[in-house]
Design an enzyme around this catalytic site. Sequence first.
Site, PDB file in Angstrom:
ATOM      1  N   TRP A 130      26.573  29.905  33.821  1.00 46.04           N
ATOM      2  CA  TRP A 130      26.766  29.537  35.231  1.00 46.04           C
ATOM      3  C   TRP A 130      25.452  29.816  35.969  1.00 46.04           C
ATOM      4  O   TRP A 130      24.883  30.915  35.834  1.00 46.04           O
ATOM      5  CB  TRP A 130      27.905  30.386  35.805  1.00 46.04           C
ATOM      6  CG  TRP A 130      28.175  30.175  37.256  1.00 46.04           C
ATOM      7  CD1 TRP A 130      28.248  28.991  37.921  1.00 46.04           C
ATOM      8  CD2 TRP A 130      28.421  31.202  38.228  1.00 46.04           C
ATOM      9  NE1 TRP A 130      28.533  29.211  39.249  1.00 46.04           N
ATOM     10  CE2 TRP A 130      28.638  30.553  39.464  1.00 46.04           C
ATOM     11  CE3 TRP A 130      28.487  32.590  38.186  1.00 46.04           C
ATOM     12  CZ2 TRP A 130      28.913  31.259  40.639  1.00 46.04           C
ATOM     13  CZ3 TRP A 130      28.763  33.285  39.344  1.00 46.04           C
ATOM     14  CH2 TRP A 130      28.972  32.624  40.550  1.00 46.04           C
ATOM     15  N   ASP A 211      32.751  38.184  32.184  1.00 42.37           N
ATOM     16  CA  ASP A 211      33.024  37.513  33.464  1.00 42.37           C
ATOM     17  C   ASP A 211      34.309  36.688  33.288  1.00 42.37           C
ATOM     18  O   ASP A 211      34.357  35.783  32.455  1.00 42.37           O
ATOM     19  CB  ASP A 211      31.829  36.608  33.814  1.00 42.37           C
ATOM     20  CG  ASP A 211      31.987  35.965  35.193  1.00 42.37           C
ATOM     21  OD1 ASP A 211      33.002  36.216  35.866  1.00 42.37           O
ATOM     22  OD2 ASP A 211      31.084  35.206  35.597  1.00 42.37           O
ATOM     23  N   LYS A 246      39.791  31.171  41.843  1.00 37.33           N
ATOM     24  CA  LYS A 246      40.362  29.948  41.264  1.00 37.33           C
ATOM     25  C   LYS A 246      41.853  30.095  40.987  1.00 37.33           C
ATOM     26  O   LYS A 246      42.640  29.269  41.406  1.00 37.33           O
ATOM     27  CB  LYS A 246      39.644  29.580  39.962  1.00 37.33           C
ATOM     28  CG  LYS A 246      38.171  29.892  39.935  1.00 37.33           C
ATOM     29  CD  LYS A 246      37.323  28.887  40.667  1.00 37.33           C
ATOM     30  CE  LYS A 246      35.905  29.421  40.793  1.00 37.33           C
ATOM     31  NZ  LYS A 246      34.914  28.452  41.098  1.00 37.33           N
TER      32      LYS A 246
HETATM   33  C1  LMR Z   1      31.196  26.742  40.479  1.00 35.17           C
HETATM   34  O1  LMR Z   1      30.729  27.135  39.404  1.00 35.17           O
HETATM   35  O2  LMR Z   1      31.119  25.570  40.850  1.00 35.17           O
HETATM   36  C2  LMR Z   1      31.905  27.705  41.374  1.00 35.17           C
HETATM   37  O3  LMR Z   1      32.043  28.924  40.736  1.00 35.17           O
HETATM   38  C3  LMR Z   1      31.331  27.784  42.729  1.00 35.17           C
HETATM   39  C4  LMR Z   1      30.009  28.502  42.782  1.00 35.17           C
HETATM   40  O4  LMR Z   1      29.910  29.468  43.535  1.00 35.17           O
HETATM   41  O5  LMR Z   1      29.072  28.117  42.081  1.00 35.17           O
END
Ligand code: LMR
Length: 396
Positions: A130, A211, A246
């Site tokens: 991420w 996570d 979420k």
């Molecule tokens: C995402 O990955 O789109 C979400 O978790 C929102 C974010 O804060 O990036």
Amino acid sequence: MFEVLPYLEPDPILGLSTAFKKDSNAAKIDLGVGVYKDEHGNTPIMTSVAKAQKILLDRETTKSYITMQGHQGYIDNMLELLLGEESSVLREDRVAAVQAPGGCGALRILSELVARTNEKARVFVSDPTWANHIPLIGSAGLQLETYPYFDKDKAGIKFDAMMDTLKDAGKGDLVLLHGCCHNPTGADLTNEQWDAVLELAQDRGFIPFIDVAYLGFGDGLDEDAYGLRLLAENLPEVIIAASCSKNFGLYRERVGLAAIVTENTKTRDIVQGQIQSVARGSYSMPPSYGGALVDIILSDTALKKEWVSEVNSIRNRMQSLRTMLVEKLNDNGAEQDFSFINTQKGMFSFLCITPEQVREMRDKHSVYFVESSRINIAGINQQNVDTLARALVSVL
Ligand code: LMR
């Protein structure tokens, strides 16, 4: 004085919403930010959450400060949800935890706690991971390393390469693992692969930093906790950052949990004080509202049942959207095999197309998603799936 700072481009994920809003094309499609959307493209308040809000409104008598660790009821309920009713680490009182402002807040204070403990700690993150993991963990001063994770050509996990790299992680290092519904790829470890990660962690001595932001969106609330519970039960120390954004749909309320499984109650007490002091030095205490709602839901048998059933419906609907997309791609003559979308889990799929193709999707077809080729499955619906599939086939 601020003129010395460089201009920054919009956030690679959140910036997409702004660009989407500006687009005047009526047929535009938003597959960007990871937010659940219903068939009409709305993100409704979950029914269990709406009921909890009414209860809270009647029950709340003050807006005075909550305690530094947050709502203890929220923390206890969340730990049970994550670690399971039978958890021995909970029974043995070996878990330090605080309510945190969202999963991001949890990741950040946990990283700062690690930096306070060992400033040389390295954190191994999956390639890709991420996008916000990098600033959240890196800005705490920790050194980031990557481990191979996803093979774009085969649309699957490079497990052998991942394990080979992680042999280099040792005592004092952390390995960031996505508890379930890997963001951005949707490719999750199997239970056997989690077993192998446990063996490696036991052998090398690194600490898993897990996570968990999508519990319940993969295979089910208990099923998705397999790896987390396995590691927590069998290792002396595990770090957990959880989010209720979420699975409770509480995005803007910023509800998260930072938890550390410790070796014994003495260390637990030390860690509890230290994590609270990190939080105090940053935002003092978490916002109350969202944690209070989650506490109400998880403490009430009927409300919890309703919430579990809502999570199950969301998961099942997202699975059916995957199937629908793959079918439409085939109907529209896609030459590539996109069946991997059906096996990926949670809110995201990685289309394994190039950044140029992603840009073409946006510039020519007004379909917005992250440049890595991550799409938010929940942005698909019966109305837009044909347009989406046709656009995709045309850029391939
Ligand atoms: C995402 O990955 O789109 C979400 O978790 C929102 C974010 O804060 O990036």
